[in-house]
Scaffold this motif. Sequence first.
Motif, PDB file in Angstrom:
ATOM      1  N   LYS A 180      18.426  31.322  -8.960  1.00  0.00           N
ATOM      2  CA  LYS A 180      17.024  31.266  -9.358  1.00  0.00           C
ATOM      3  C   LYS A 180      16.568  29.817  -9.475  1.00  0.00           C
ATOM      4  N   LYS A 181      17.424  28.971 -10.031  1.00  0.00           N
ATOM      5  CA  LYS A 181      17.079  27.552 -10.154  1.00  0.00           C
ATOM      6  C   LYS A 181      16.972  26.898  -8.784  1.00  0.00           C
ATOM      7  N   VAL A 182      17.894  27.259  -7.876  1.00  0.00           N
ATOM      8  CA  VAL A 182      17.840  26.721  -6.510  1.00  0.00           C
ATOM      9  C   VAL A 182      16.541  27.138  -5.839  1.00  0.00           C
ATOM     10  N   GLN A 184      13.726  27.978  -7.190  1.00  0.00           N
ATOM     11  CA  GLN A 184      12.567  27.363  -7.817  1.00  0.00           C
ATOM     12  C   GLN A 184      12.362  25.910  -7.389  1.00  0.00           C
ATOM     13  N   SER A 185      13.445  25.259  -6.980  1.00  0.00           N
ATOM     14  CA  SER A 185      13.368  23.841  -6.621  1.00  0.00           C
ATOM     15  C   SER A 185      13.073  23.611  -5.140  1.00  0.00           C
ATOM     16  N   LEU A 186      13.014  24.693  -4.353  1.00  0.00           N
ATOM     17  CA  LEU A 186      12.796  24.570  -2.912  1.00  0.00           C
ATOM     18  C   LEU A 186      11.601  25.414  -2.489  1.00  0.00           C
TER      19      LEU A 186
END
Length: 480
Positions: A180-182, A184-186
């Motif tokens: 989820k963090k990956v 959100q950052s792309l």
Amino acid sequence: MGYEFMYANAEIYQSLFARARVMIVFLGVLLIGLNWWWARSLYGSASGLAAAILTAFCPNIIAHSGLVTADLGTSLFSLASIFFFYRFCEKPAMIRALSAGLMLGLALLCKFTMLLLLPLLILLGIIYWLLERDSFKPKALGSGMALIFFAAWLTVNTGYLWRGFGTALGDFPFQSQLMKKVAQSLPPNLPVIFPYDYVRGFDVQSASNESRPWVYLFGKISQEGWRYYYLVAMAVKMTPGSLILILAGIASLAGRRKFRGEEIFIIGPAIFFIGIVSLSPKINNFGIRYVLPAFPFLYLLASRPLSGRVILKNWQKALVGAALAAHLVSSLLSYPDYLSYFNVAAGGPKNGYRILVDSNLDWGQDLIRLKKYMDEHKIDKICLAYFGRADPAIYGINYQLPFKDSRCGLLAISVSLLEGEQYYLLDGHTLFLTSPGQFRPLRHENPIGSVGYSILIFDLTNNPAFKNGSVGLEPLLPNR
């Protein structure tokens, strides 16, 4: 899907698994052959024979060569990828880089933890360059690594038939906090250059690792785990002879003025696999199989004292020979209970469950024996708390779960559940989840028998501690 497959193929279920295990046995033979070849080419014929014997008669490798799991394949292809990478570093060539990339891709297809091979290969390449600067140039390392990773990428995508390749990042229903963090950052429209199911599988596995299941060591259950868990597992699950030879291999490296670059490919992976699994908070303490990829490298190191590079006195030669013979004898004496093998220092397999449980000794191998036990003792029906996912009825076992009102006379219980592990119980087509430590009160009772080393039999009929022959458990809540 697994349960539907089991019930749809109930009559031929055992034969299907027997056929599937043939492939894993074949991979085990390849593992023995590769370890023999590498040790022989590095240290000579005596070391090659020693490495083959150590690998072929390792109870843990034998046990996992008969199980339809990813662990043996992971051990083989991680060894192969590092072997071919070593051959590339020794003499850079395109075919060697492509071979290493193919083996790396097959390792990545086996298990997601083999993503650890990516930084490991880079690290090994840099260390080899630092040790062998005169013959190995950084340009060769850079171009070789690019070709290896490209070949591995092709292999992974081909293994999934390129299904879902290029799916936009925003189209993945990620569950794990990591992914989820990956995401959100792309950018959400970014195409993912790996198969859809490979990425989803990694996400599901990551989400599973973010939870904290209950684990067991030395009679204690915990959700935190232990950093030294795998060192303990290796100390009690490896044969004394192999441990002595591994220590001898380490000792043979002491006092050297210059370290040979080629040996970093043996020592480095062994330290890396054991260290990263032991130190990672995301890898749970479930079984020695998680460090199984380190075993071939440890056996390569253990074969070093038999090489011409090490000058041994007569008593040292005798000790090495005795250790190798002891390893062979330990393996032969453990037949056919390789999975539940514990060495004599740990008290043998009868005492093993007091130290380790779960896949260290139990993969349902004694379920068939339980049916034979019931037939021999003329037991028509038994209460059963079984540490596994297969329906015991598939094996002809007439059973019921030990609920509060079951009025159990005889109870067969897997030692993993007895010691407090949390797991699932199957009642017909309904799955239940136990509570941690739910069966631990039975630890103070004396079993009347055992089935192999993973199932104990208790007679509760006239036991005042258990009213009406019941273990006093509330009905388990269905797993949702």
